[in-house]
Motif scaffolding. Structure first.
Motif, short mmCIF file in Angstrom:
data_model
loop_
_atom_site.label_atom_id
_atom_site.label_comp_id
_atom_site.label_asym_id
_atom_site.label_seq_id
_atom_site.Cartn_x
_atom_site.Cartn_y
_atom_site.Cartn_z
N THR A 86 0.81 -1.21 0.00
CA THR A 86 0.00 0.00 0.00
C THR A 86 0.85 1.27 0.00
O THR A 86 0.57 2.22 -0.73
CB THR A 86 -0.93 0.00 1.22
N LYS A 87 1.91 1.27 0.78
CA LYS A 87 2.78 2.45 0.87
C LYS A 87 3.50 2.74 -0.43
O LYS A 87 3.78 3.88 -0.77
CB LYS A 87 3.81 2.25 1.98
N LEU A 88 3.82 1.69 -1.19
CA LEU A 88 4.65 1.88 -2.37
C LEU A 88 3.87 1.95 -3.68
O LEU A 88 4.45 2.20 -4.73
CB LEU A 88 5.70 0.77 -2.43
N LEU A 89 2.56 1.74 -3.62
CA LEU A 89 1.76 1.86 -4.84
C LEU A 89 2.00 3.17 -5.60
O LEU A 89 2.22 3.15 -6.81
CB LEU A 89 0.27 1.74 -4.50
N PRO A 90 2.00 4.32 -4.92
CA PRO A 90 2.15 5.57 -5.66
C PRO A 90 3.49 5.71 -6.36
O PRO A 90 3.58 6.37 -7.41
CB PRO A 90 2.00 6.65 -4.56
N PHE A 91 4.55 5.11 -5.82
CA PHE A 91 5.87 5.27 -6.43
C PHE A 91 5.97 4.52 -7.76
O PHE A 91 6.57 5.02 -8.72
CB PHE A 91 6.96 4.79 -5.46
N LEU A 92 5.41 3.32 -7.83
CA LEU A 92 5.44 2.62 -9.12
C LEU A 92 4.53 3.29 -10.13
O LEU A 92 4.83 3.33 -11.32
CB LEU A 92 5.06 1.15 -8.94
N THR A 93 3.43 3.81 -9.65
CA THR A 93 2.54 4.56 -10.55
C THR A 93 3.27 5.76 -11.12
O THR A 93 3.24 6.01 -12.33
CB THR A 93 1.28 5.02 -9.79
N LYS A 94 3.95 6.49 -10.27
CA LYS A 94 4.68 7.69 -10.70
C LYS A 94 5.73 7.36 -11.75
O LYS A 94 5.89 8.08 -12.74
CB LYS A 94 5.35 8.35 -9.49
N HIS A 95 6.43 6.25 -11.57
CA HIS A 95 7.54 5.91 -12.47
C HIS A 95 7.14 4.94 -13.59
O HIS A 95 7.99 4.41 -14.29
CB HIS A 95 8.70 5.36 -11.66
N LYS A 96 5.82 4.73 -13.71
CA LYS A 96 5.27 3.92 -14.81
C LYS A 96 5.87 2.52 -14.86
O LYS A 96 6.25 2.02 -15.93
CB LYS A 96 5.44 4.64 -16.14
N LEU A 97 5.93 1.88 -13.71
CA LEU A 97 6.47 0.53 -13.60
C LEU A 97 5.34 -0.44 -13.27
O LEU A 97 4.58 -0.22 -12.33
CB LEU A 97 7.54 0.47 -12.51
N ALA A 98 5.25 -1.51 -14.04
CA ALA A 98 4.25 -2.54 -13.80
C ALA A 98 4.76 -3.50 -12.72
O ALA A 98 5.96 -3.61 -12.47
CB ALA A 98 3.95 -3.30 -15.09
N MET A 99 3.83 -4.20 -12.10
CA MET A 99 4.18 -5.22 -11.11
C MET A 99 3.36 -6.47 -11.41
O MET A 99 2.40 -6.78 -10.73
CB MET A 99 3.93 -4.73 -9.69
N HIS A 100 3.74 -7.18 -12.46
CA HIS A 100 3.02 -8.39 -12.85
C HIS A 100 3.23 -9.51 -11.84
O HIS A 100 2.41 -10.43 -11.74
CB HIS A 100 3.50 -8.86 -14.23
N SER A 101 4.35 -9.45 -11.10
CA SER A 101 4.67 -10.49 -10.13
C SER A 101 5.30 -9.85 -8.90
O SER A 101 5.80 -8.72 -8.96
CB SER A 101 5.65 -11.50 -10.75
N LEU A 102 5.25 -10.60 -7.81
CA LEU A 102 5.97 -10.17 -6.61
C LEU A 102 6.41 -11.41 -5.85
O LEU A 102 5.93 -12.51 -6.08
CB LEU A 102 5.13 -9.24 -5.74
#
Length: 312
Positions: A86-102
């Motif tokens: 939850t805390k890091l959602l905005p950072f990947l959104t900002k940098h246009k990075l997908a997270m297909h896996s974790l």
């Protein structure tokens, strides 16, 4: 293997929102019929940052900005909790990075610990819904990191049962569980590795093929690696990509101990289109000739060429 291997936090998430499914309408994990863009996981960047005397994700905005400079557009973080996501959602959104896996930690060989792990992973799954994450990778913890302590047969039976339970629950959320290994699972005739796949339902548990850990864990054996591909290739939904020369992890991906050209050919021949995740990380003896961004730009170019036809 250091305990920091998978306990280091480099969490995150992505721009695209996924349609939320009512709890009353569970679905099976979507078949991986479409290729993903090449991703890179967090541990790689942790090792490069450590070499520079820095800490990956000490400043998430700066760390992910540098990640994006490499040209890689998908990130596989190691996640410890739903709050991390939850805390890091905005950072990947900002940098246009997908997270297909974790990647998620789990302890599944003891009943009293297993339920805690399963509950935690399912909380992470709920938190990751807005990212549309479709693969969860887990490597159930050993008895003790850094030792040669092996699990008992009873431990293996319990672990497989809980791995299958976890995979079944993730399927209800549209997520595929991918079993991952380090070196310990390939000791003792690889009894832990084989039992996890033979004692679980393929519908619930797929395989994240970490090619170099299979190779190293089997005594630096390509025979063992390609036997695994032959035995379980149809269950491979993700491949972690790392190369070594003379047993030492290299700074960049290229020719070396493992015949990745053969691996790519066999995946294509069997119509296996896995999520490809760079993990060209460093160890003590690795070369030191370039910075993290340049190294990953080179990795990306080489993997695109070698795995052409398997990339979205």
């Amino acid at each position: 293997m250091s305990a920091t291997r998978r306990r280091f936090l480099s969490t995150a998430t992505v721009l695209a929102g996924a349609t939320l499914l009512p709890d009353s309408q569970p679905v099976q994990a979507k078949p991986l019929v479409k290729s993903f863009p090449i991703a890179c996981n967090s541990y790689t960047w942790q090792t490069f940052y450590a070499r520079q005397g820095k800490t990956w994700m000490a400043d998430p905005d700066a760390s992910l900005a540098e990640f994006a400079q490499s040209g890689i557009t998908a990130y596989e973080p190691a996640v410890n909790s739903a709050t991390d996501v939850t805390k890091l959602l905005p950072f990947l959104t900002k940098h246009k990075l997908a997270m297909h896996s974790l990647y998620v930690n789990s302890t599944l060989h003891e009943a009293h610990e297993a339920q805690k792990s399963i509950d935690s992973v399912l909380e992470i799954a709920d938190a990751a819904r807005p990212a549309g994450t479709s693969i969860f990778v887990t490597n159930p913890s050993p008895i003790k990191w850094g030792t040669n302590d092996d699990k008992t047969d009873a431990n293996l039976i319990e672990q497989a049962r809980n791995l299958d339970r976890l995979g079944a629950e993730l399927r209800k959320r549209g997520i595929t569980l991918a079993y991952h290994t380090h070196a310990p699972e390939h000791r003792q005739a690889a009894r832990e590795f084989h039992h996890m796949l033979l004692a679980t339902d393929p519908k619930n548990v797929s395989l994240c093929l970490d090619a170099h850990w299979v190779y190293r864990g089997s005594g630096d054996s390509q025979v063992a690696l390609f036997d695994v591909v032959k035995l379980y290739g149809k269950r491979v939904v993700e491949v972690h990509i790392r190369q070594s020369k003379n047993g030492i992890w290299q700074e960049t991906f290229g020719e070396g101990d493992i015949n990745y050209k053969r691996l790519a050919t066999e995946l294509k021949a069997n119509n296996i289109r896995p999520n490809l995740v760079l993990e060209q990380c460093l160890e003590k003896e690795s070369p030191d000739t370039m910075n993290v961004v340049d190294a990953h730009k080179q990795d990306l170019a080489k993997v695109k060429t070698l795995f052409a036809g398997l990339i979205g």
